[in-house]
Structure formats: C-alpha cells, structure tokens
Scaffold this motif. Structure first.
Motif, PDB file in Angstrom:
ATOM      1  N   ASP A 119       0.832  -1.212   0.000  1.00  0.00           N
ATOM      2  CA  ASP A 119       0.000   0.000   0.000  1.00  0.00           C
ATOM      3  C   ASP A 119       0.862   1.255   0.000  1.00  0.00           C
ATOM      4  OD1 ASP A 119      -2.286  -1.515   0.002  1.00  0.00           O
ATOM      5  OD2 ASP A 119      -2.608  -1.385   2.170  1.00  0.00           O
ATOM      6  N   GLU A 120       1.922   1.242   0.774  1.00  0.00           N
ATOM      7  CA  GLU A 120       2.812   2.413   0.822  1.00  0.00           C
ATOM      8  C   GLU A 120       3.460   2.663  -0.537  1.00  0.00           C
ATOM      9  OE1 GLU A 120       4.217   2.238   5.522  1.00  0.00           O
ATOM     10  OE2 GLU A 120       5.315   1.100   4.003  1.00  0.00           O
ATOM     11  N   MET A 121       3.864   1.577  -1.182  1.00  0.00           N
ATOM     12  CA  MET A 121       4.459   1.744  -2.511  1.00  0.00           C
ATOM     13  C   MET A 121       3.427   2.234  -3.512  1.00  0.00           C
ATOM     14  SD  MET A 121       6.753  -0.871  -4.804  1.00  0.00           S
ATOM     15  CE  MET A 121       8.226  -0.545  -3.821  1.00  0.00           C
ATOM     16  N   ALA A 122       2.212   1.758  -3.423  1.00  0.00           N
ATOM     17  CA  ALA A 122       1.151   2.195  -4.335  1.00  0.00           C
ATOM     18  C   ALA A 122       0.920   3.694  -4.222  1.00  0.00           C
ATOM     19  CB  ALA A 122      -0.134   1.430  -4.043  1.00  0.00           C
ATOM     20  N   VAL A 123       0.930   4.202  -3.004  1.00  0.00           N
ATOM     21  CA  VAL A 123       0.762   5.645  -2.787  1.00  0.00           C
ATOM     22  C   VAL A 123       1.936   6.411  -3.399  1.00  0.00           C
ATOM     23  CG1 VAL A 123       0.690   7.471  -1.028  1.00  0.00           C
ATOM     24  CG2 VAL A 123      -0.637   5.365  -0.705  1.00  0.00           C
ATOM     25  N   LYS A 124       3.117   5.897  -3.202  1.00  0.00           N
ATOM     26  CA  LYS A 124       4.328   6.546  -3.736  1.00  0.00           C
ATOM     27  C   LYS A 124       4.279   6.609  -5.262  1.00  0.00           C
ATOM     28  CE  LYS A 124       9.343   6.470  -2.999  1.00  0.00           C
ATOM     29  NZ  LYS A 124       9.369   7.638  -2.112  1.00  0.00           N
ATOM     30  N   ILE A 125       3.829   5.538  -5.874  1.00  0.00           N
ATOM     31  CA  ILE A 125       3.714   5.505  -7.338  1.00  0.00           C
ATOM     32  C   ILE A 125       2.713   6.558  -7.814  1.00  0.00           C
ATOM     33  CG2 ILE A 125       2.923   4.112  -9.300  1.00  0.00           C
ATOM     34  CD1 ILE A 125       4.024   1.648  -7.713  1.00  0.00           C
ATOM     35  N   GLU A 126       1.574   6.615  -7.183  1.00  0.00           N
ATOM     36  CA  GLU A 126       0.560   7.595  -7.586  1.00  0.00           C
ATOM     37  C   GLU A 126       1.095   9.019  -7.453  1.00  0.00           C
ATOM     38  OE1 GLU A 126      -4.130   8.699  -6.708  1.00  0.00           O
ATOM     39  OE2 GLU A 126      -2.972   7.593  -5.205  1.00  0.00           O
ATOM     40  N   GLU A 127       1.760   9.320  -6.352  1.00  0.00           N
ATOM     41  CA  GLU A 127       2.251  10.683  -6.106  1.00  0.00           C
ATOM     42  C   GLU A 127       3.351  11.075  -7.098  1.00  0.00           C
ATOM     43  OE1 GLU A 127       1.508  10.921  -1.255  1.00  0.00           O
ATOM     44  OE2 GLU A 127       3.522  10.488  -2.058  1.00  0.00           O
ATOM     45  N   THR A 128       4.288  10.181  -7.340  1.00  0.00           N
ATOM     46  CA  THR A 128       5.429  10.539  -8.193  1.00  0.00           C
ATOM     47  C   THR A 128       5.054  10.595  -9.668  1.00  0.00           C
ATOM     48  OG1 THR A 128       6.114   8.203  -8.137  1.00  0.00           O
ATOM     49  CG2 THR A 128       7.185   9.721  -6.592  1.00  0.00           C
ATOM     50  N   VAL A 129       4.201   9.693 -10.128  1.00  0.00           N
ATOM     51  CA  VAL A 129       3.762   9.753 -11.527  1.00  0.00           C
ATOM     52  C   VAL A 129       2.919  11.007 -11.751  1.00  0.00           C
ATOM     53  CG1 VAL A 129       2.402   8.632 -13.325  1.00  0.00           C
ATOM     54  CG2 VAL A 129       3.900   7.257 -11.871  1.00  0.00           C
ATOM     55  N   THR A 130       2.078  11.336 -10.812  1.00  0.00           N
ATOM     56  CA  THR A 130       1.268  12.559 -10.918  1.00  0.00           C
ATOM     57  C   THR A 130       2.173  13.787 -10.975  1.00  0.00           C
ATOM     58  OG1 THR A 130      -0.584  11.565  -9.713  1.00  0.00           O
ATOM     59  CG2 THR A 130      -0.494  13.969  -9.781  1.00  0.00           C
ATOM     60  N   HIS A 131       3.192  13.812 -10.124  1.00  0.00           N
ATOM     61  CA  HIS A 131       4.137  14.939 -10.118  1.00  0.00           C
ATOM     62  C   HIS A 131       4.837  15.068 -11.469  1.00  0.00           C
ATOM     63  CE1 HIS A 131       6.824  17.906  -8.368  1.00  0.00           C
ATOM     64  NE2 HIS A 131       7.869  17.215  -8.849  1.00  0.00           N
ATOM     65  N   ALA A 132       5.265  13.931 -12.015  1.00  0.00           N
ATOM     66  CA  ALA A 132       5.946  13.958 -13.318  1.00  0.00           C
ATOM     67  C   ALA A 132       5.014  14.450 -14.413  1.00  0.00           C
ATOM     68  CB  ALA A 132       6.469  12.562 -13.648  1.00  0.00           C
ATOM     69  N   ARG A 133       3.764  13.994 -14.381  1.00  0.00           N
ATOM     70  CA  ARG A 133       2.808  14.390 -15.415  1.00  0.00           C
ATOM     71  C   ARG A 133       2.459  15.879 -15.319  1.00  0.00           C
ATOM     72  NH1 ARG A 133      -0.784  12.138 -19.246  1.00  0.00           N
ATOM     73  NH2 ARG A 133      -1.410  13.981 -20.433  1.00  0.00           N
ATOM     74  N   ASN A 134       2.513  16.445 -14.122  1.00  0.00           N
ATOM     75  CA  ASN A 134       2.259  17.882 -13.969  1.00  0.00           C
ATOM     76  C   ASN A 134       3.377  18.717 -14.588  1.00  0.00           C
ATOM     77  OD1 ASN A 134      -0.193  17.574 -12.657  1.00  0.00           O
ATOM     78  ND2 ASN A 134       0.728  17.576 -10.601  1.00  0.00           N
ATOM     79  N   LEU A 135       4.552  18.113 -14.720  1.00  0.00           N
ATOM     80  CA  LEU A 135       5.687  18.814 -15.331  1.00  0.00           C
ATOM     81  C   LEU A 135       5.767  18.582 -16.837  1.00  0.00           C
ATOM     82  CD1 LEU A 135       8.456  17.951 -12.697  1.00  0.00           C
ATOM     83  CD2 LEU A 135       7.312  20.158 -12.988  1.00  0.00           C
ATOM     84  N   CYS A 136       5.388  17.389 -17.272  1.00  0.00           N
ATOM     85  CA  CYS A 136       5.622  16.979 -18.666  1.00  0.00           C
ATOM     86  C   CYS A 136       4.468  16.115 -19.158  1.00  0.00           C
ATOM     87  CB  CYS A 136       6.939  16.200 -18.737  1.00  0.00           C
ATOM     88  SG  CYS A 136       7.443  15.682 -20.370  1.00  0.00           S
ATOM     89  N   ASP A 137       4.038  16.341 -20.385  1.00  0.00           N
ATOM     90  CA  ASP A 137       2.926  15.574 -20.945  1.00  0.00           C
ATOM     91  C   ASP A 137       3.319  14.150 -21.319  1.00  0.00           C
ATOM     92  OD1 ASP A 137       1.204  17.696 -20.694  1.00  0.00           O
ATOM     93  OD2 ASP A 137       1.528  18.419 -22.749  1.00  0.00           O
ATOM     94  N   ASN A 138       4.618  13.916 -21.470  1.00  0.00           N
ATOM     95  CA  ASN A 138       5.106  12.606 -21.908  1.00  0.00           C
ATOM     96  C   ASN A 138       5.810  11.931 -20.726  1.00  0.00           C
ATOM     97  OD1 ASN A 138       6.296  10.404 -23.192  1.00  0.00           O
ATOM     98  ND2 ASN A 138       6.765  11.548 -25.055  1.00  0.00           N
ATOM     99  N   VAL A 139       5.129  10.983 -20.090  1.00  0.00           N
ATOM    100  CA  VAL A 139       5.670  10.330 -18.896  1.00  0.00           C
ATOM    101  C   VAL A 139       5.681   8.812 -19.099  1.00  0.00           C
ATOM    102  CG1 VAL A 139       5.360   9.877 -16.428  1.00  0.00           C
ATOM    103  CG2 VAL A 139       4.903  12.165 -17.357  1.00  0.00           C
ATOM    104  N   GLN A 140       6.826   8.220 -18.839  1.00  0.00           N
ATOM    105  CA  GLN A 140       6.956   6.763 -18.883  1.00  0.00           C
ATOM    106  C   GLN A 140       7.165   6.248 -17.468  1.00  0.00           C
ATOM    107  OE1 GLN A 140       9.355   4.900 -21.965  1.00  0.00           O
ATOM    108  NE2 GLN A 140      10.361   3.590 -20.454  1.00  0.00           N
ATOM    109  N   TRP A 141       6.487   5.157 -17.145  1.00  0.00           N
ATOM    110  CA  TRP A 141       6.651   4.559 -15.810  1.00  0.00           C
ATOM    111  C   TRP A 141       7.027   3.096 -15.947  1.00  0.00           C
ATOM    112  CZ3 TRP A 141       3.853   0.655 -13.157  1.00  0.00           C
ATOM    113  CH2 TRP A 141       4.247   0.491 -11.807  1.00  0.00           C
ATOM    114  N   SER A 142       7.964   2.672 -15.069  1.00  0.00           N
ATOM    115  CA  SER A 142       8.439   1.284 -15.101  1.00  0.00           C
ATOM    116  C   SER A 142       8.382   0.661 -13.719  1.00  0.00           C
ATOM    117  CB  SER A 142       9.889   1.221 -15.595  1.00  0.00           C
ATOM    118  OG  SER A 142      10.011   1.649 -16.924  1.00  0.00           O
ATOM    119  N   PRO A 143       7.741  -0.508 -13.600  1.00  0.00           N
ATOM    120  CA  PRO A 143       7.831  -1.299 -12.378  1.00  0.00           C
ATOM    121  C   PRO A 143       9.059  -2.203 -12.478  1.00  0.00           C
ATOM    122  CG  PRO A 143       6.209  -2.267 -13.836  1.00  0.00           C
ATOM    123  CD  PRO A 143       6.777  -1.083 -14.558  1.00  0.00           C
ATOM    124  N   MET A 144      10.181  -1.770 -11.932  1.00  0.00           N
ATOM    125  CA  MET A 144      11.417  -2.541 -12.055  1.00  0.00           C
ATOM    126  C   MET A 144      11.233  -3.959 -11.509  1.00  0.00           C
ATOM    127  SD  MET A 144      15.282  -1.404 -10.955  1.00  0.00           S
ATOM    128  CE  MET A 144      14.947  -1.261  -9.208  1.00  0.00           C
TER     129      MET A 144
END
Length: 523
Positions: A119-144
């Motif tokens: 759950d903690e990781m899920a929250v972190k993913i949502e927050e960081t991807v949202t932050h990236a998308r607010n800066l740039c329209d082109n965002v790639q995300w990878s679950p290593m």
C-alpha cells in the motif's frame, strides 16, 4: 488495437543510460553528444540520454542533447521521488519532445529494500507519476523487476500509474529471468486486464542474462507491446540488453510473421555499432548477430562456393542493408579452390588451372598453420609459386635447425640436387647462417650475398615472412624470394631460388653482361 499506428514499433534507445552503466563503459561528454547525434540521425524514436541526478556531468550531457536533438524524443531517468523527477525535467525540458521516465522496484525483493508495504508503494507511485505528469505531458513509468512481481500487484500498480497520467508503461525483465512465451503472455494479459491499458503504449525492456533478450522483446511485441527498449551492440548491465540491431533487422527480415515497422535507417547500423564499440571500449564479439566481424563472413568451402553462385544460399539479409560494402569470404583451412580463384581475381591475378593447383596446395599448407590467411599472404604465395617455377635443379627436401644461447646454431639440410638427395650438417652464427652454409656444402658456389631482407607480410606471431636474397657470382646477379611462417625455412628457400636463377642464367647466357634477374611482386 484497430489503430494502424499500433503496427509501428517505437525504438527506445538507452545506450547512453543503461549501456553506459556497464562497468568500464563510461563515455566522455563529447562522446555522449556524438552518439546521441548518430542515434537521432538514424531514426531512433526516443533517446534515453542519461540519469540527470546521478552526476553534474550526466545532467549537462542530457541537457545539451535535449537542446541539440532534431527528431528524437529526449528522455531522462528518475527514481520515484520528487527531487529526481524535478532534476530530470530540468535536464530534458528544452527538447522539442521531452520525456520523463520514472521507475520503482515492485517485486518482493525490491520492495524490501526501502521497506515499503504494498500500500505504501502504491501511494508513492501515484504521487510521483502525478508529479511527473504535472511537469511533462510525456511520462513513462516502469515497475522494475516486473517479471518477478506478483501478478495481482503488478496489475494494481500499472492501473495506478495509468490513472496518474503515465503515457507509456514499460514492463522490464530487469534480471533477464523470463522466457519468450512468458514475455508475450505477460504483455497480452496486462493489456486485456488493466483498465485504461488500451489508452497507453506498452513497452518492453529485456536483459540478456539467459541469452534471450531479443527473443523476449520480439515476443512482447507479438503480445501487444509497441515500444522496444534496447541499446547499440546490446551494451548494458551484466550480460547486456536487447540489441537494437537485432530487433530492427529481425522485424525487417521476418516481416512475414512480424508485420511491424520501425523508422530506423538500417544502413547506418554498422557505423554506429563501431562508434559505440570505440567510445565505450567494449569490442563487439566476432560472432555477434548483425554487427559482428563474422556476421557476413564465410570460410567453409561449401558455403563460399554457394555464396559465389547465389548469396541467398547462406545469407538471409544483405550486408548492404546494415551499411557494409559486401560479403566477406575470408580464406582459411576450410576454404576451397573456388574461393581461392575468386580472391586471386579480386587481387588482379589470373592463373591457369595448373598454377592454381600449385598455389592451392601451398595455401592449404599455410592455412593449417595460420588462423586467417590475408590478401598479402595470397600474393606472397603467388610470388613463391612463380619463383619456384624458374628452375628445380636445387630443391629443399627437409630442414632442421637447432639454435639457442648454449652454443652455435646447427642446421641439418636435406636437398635434392639434379634428382639426387644429399644431406649436410653445418654450424653457423645463428640459424640462417648455419642454413646457408649447409646449402653451400651441398652446392659449392662462389656466389656473394649482396642482400638479405626479411619482411613480415601480415601482423601477428603467425605472420608469413617474405625473405629476399640477392646473390652475385662472376658478374651475374640473381634475386630469390620466398614466403613462409617459418622465417628460417623461407630464408633457405629464397637462397636456393636465387641459386637456381644463377644456374639458369649461366646455362642460357654464359659470358654475357651482368643483368639482374628477379621476380617482381604481383599486385
């Protein structure tokens, strides 16, 4: 999946990021700019130019690549935290087409490192991807380490990333653990299962730990992925990544079963492969697919004969398609007469069947002693064959030389003189001197040595030595030449060849003015 653009596979090159992470492969600032320019020019869709927060040098390189790029999307890598993402955007923002690529390890092993619950990781993913998308329209995300992540959790976090604004979902096989069937099935199931999956591009990033990176990447494309992450020469962590040249040419050659297109100018593949090898210090293995030295080389006599008649018999693609001038038919112990004759023609030497037979016998003997026979070796064989054809009054049957620091060198020479075999043993100041004295014992003569010259035909300890000997006797001058991987034997042959010329000259023009008789190298 009805959109025809889905049949185009996007090439995402990470040579400058994942490739440079290979221990010892660090590139200078100027080298990174050079490779980025070559990638941009060859039609790479996305260039992952680096990891901006890793160092000031990486940040400057990514920033300058972003400003200079003409066609490619310029991407930077960022961990799942705001500082990384901000630094990444700062580096790529001046690109005509910037992209932020953020990632986090989602497998149990990777979740344990930051000690995060699901759950903690899920929250972190949502927050960081949202932050990236607010800066740039082109965002790639990878679950290593996606291929070792629990299926239900992988679906959950992919859905979160899509809802947070990711436009590309990359599924990495971080440790090269998966197999082709699994790779295809994983992408297919994610597209079919995760809400919103049809609105984003799925990508695949495969490592080569089990030698299956290219196969896994192509299988992922069949499963629905439309972006392949790769590097030039397969450069990358541990055993490397999917190789750009391999997936691009596989799609080109096997369009019958994989009807997907890329925008890569394949004629530029070989050039960039060699430049990456040069600047990274990682040479390409000889048998590397597409770009290896032997990828379009054929030594077997059967293969060479087939290639000379129809190249398609043993090549599934044209060397010109990747920027080579043509096929190579290197000569070695497996080569046949057809390849030797073809090589002689290329070198401008026309020989008859009998002469070809003599040269071929010498060639086979040489090839048994050398790993590779070069053009210069072939010309030396032609020279030796023509030289030996002058006269056969004197012929060397066997030569054995003992030399070292313990005393004078000793040569045991067996020669055939006018059809009769004779043997002599002589000592001398070194192996060549001992050998020449043994020749004079068997064939007494007054010839004076005017010139003794040794020239290595090719490089390496197994190189042929071409020896030239010039003799003068009673106003007559003759030059003999011979080539062999054994310098002492070549010296003996050259000396005997010069004596044979003197014998021939005496018999034909006794008492005439001195003229030099020599054989000029074929060229």
């Amino acid at each position: 999946m009805t959109d025809t653009t889905k049949d185009r596979v996007v090439i995402f090159d990470t040579t400058l990021r994942d490739g440079e992470q290979s221990p010892g492969a660090t590139m200078t600032h100027d080298e990174k700019l050079e490779i980025a320019e070559l990638l941009d020019d060859m039609g790479v869709d996305i260039i992952e130019a680096g990891f901006p927060i890793a160092s000031e040098g990486d940040f400057r390189a990514v920033s300058e690549i972003a400003e200079r790029s003409k066609n490619s999307v310029i991407c930077g890598l960022a961990r799942a935290n705001f500082n990384d993402i901000d630094r990444c955007y700062e580096a790529v923002k001046k690109a005509a087409q910037p992209r932020i690529h953020t990632f986090i390890g989602t497998s149990p092993l990777h979740r344990a490192i930051p000690n995060l619950t699901m759950d903690e990781m899920a929250v972190k993913i949502e927050e960081t991807v949202t932050h990236a998308r607010n800066l740039c329209d082109n965002v790639q995300w990878s679950p290593m380490d996606a291929t070792r992540t629990e299926w239900d959790y992988l679906c959950r976090v992919v859905e979160i990333a899509i809802k947070a604004g990711a436009t590309t979902i990359n599924i990495p096989d971080t440790v090269g653990y998966t197999a082709p069937r699994e790779s295809a099935d994983l992408i297919k199931r994610l597209i079919e299962t995760v809400p919103g999956a049809d609105e984003v591009v799925f990508a695949t990033h495969c490592h080569n730990d089990l030698g299956m990176a290219t196969a896994n990447a192509l299988a992922a494309v069949e499963g629905g992925a439309r972006q392949i992450e790769c590097t030039i020469n397969g450069l990358g962590e541990r055993a490397g990544n999917t190789a750009l040249e391999e997936v691009v040419m596989a799609l080109k050659v096997r369009g019958d079963i994989m009807p997907f297109e890329t925008g890569i100018d394949t004629k530029k593949i070989m050039h960039i492969s060699r430049r990456v090898a040069a600047v990274s210090g990682f040479p390409v293995q000889f048998n590397k697919a597409i770009v290896g030295k032997n990828a379009f080389a054929h030594e077997s006599g059967i293969h060479q004969d087939g290639m000379l008649k129809n190249a398609e018999t043993f090549e599934i693609m044209r060397p010109e398609d990747v920027g080579l001038s043509g096929t190579s038919l290197p000569l070695g112990k497996h080569s046949g007469r057809a390849a030797l004759r073809d090589k002689l023609r290329q070198l401008g030497v026309d020989v008859g069947d009998n002469q070809l037979k003599d040269i071929f016998v010498r060639f086979k003997d040489l090839a048994d002693r050398k790993k590779e026979v070069y053009d210069e070796d072939i010309l030396a064989l032609v020279t030796a064959t023509n030289t030996d054809a002058i006269s056969d009054s004197l012929q060397i049957v066997n030569l054995k030389v003992i030399c070292g620091t313990g005393g004078p060198a000793e040569a045991t020479l067996e020669m055939e003189i006018d059809g009769t075999e004779q043997t002599a043993v002589s000592e001398g100041d070194g192996p060549v001197d001992a050998t020449f004295k043994a020749v004079r014992m068997l064939h007494p003569n007054k010839a004076r040595l005017q010139l003794y010259q040794v020239h290595a035909v090719t490089e390496g300890t197994d190189a042929q030595a071409t020896v030239t000997v010039r003799l003068e006797e009673d106003g007559m001058i003759a030059t003999g030449q011979s080539a062999d991987t054994d310098t002492v034997y070549a010296s003996a042959k050259a000396y005997v060849n010069a004596l044979n010329r003197l014998i021939m000259r005496r018999s034909k023009s006794e008492g005439s003015d001195a003229k030099e008789v020599s054989y000029k190298d074929v060229n």
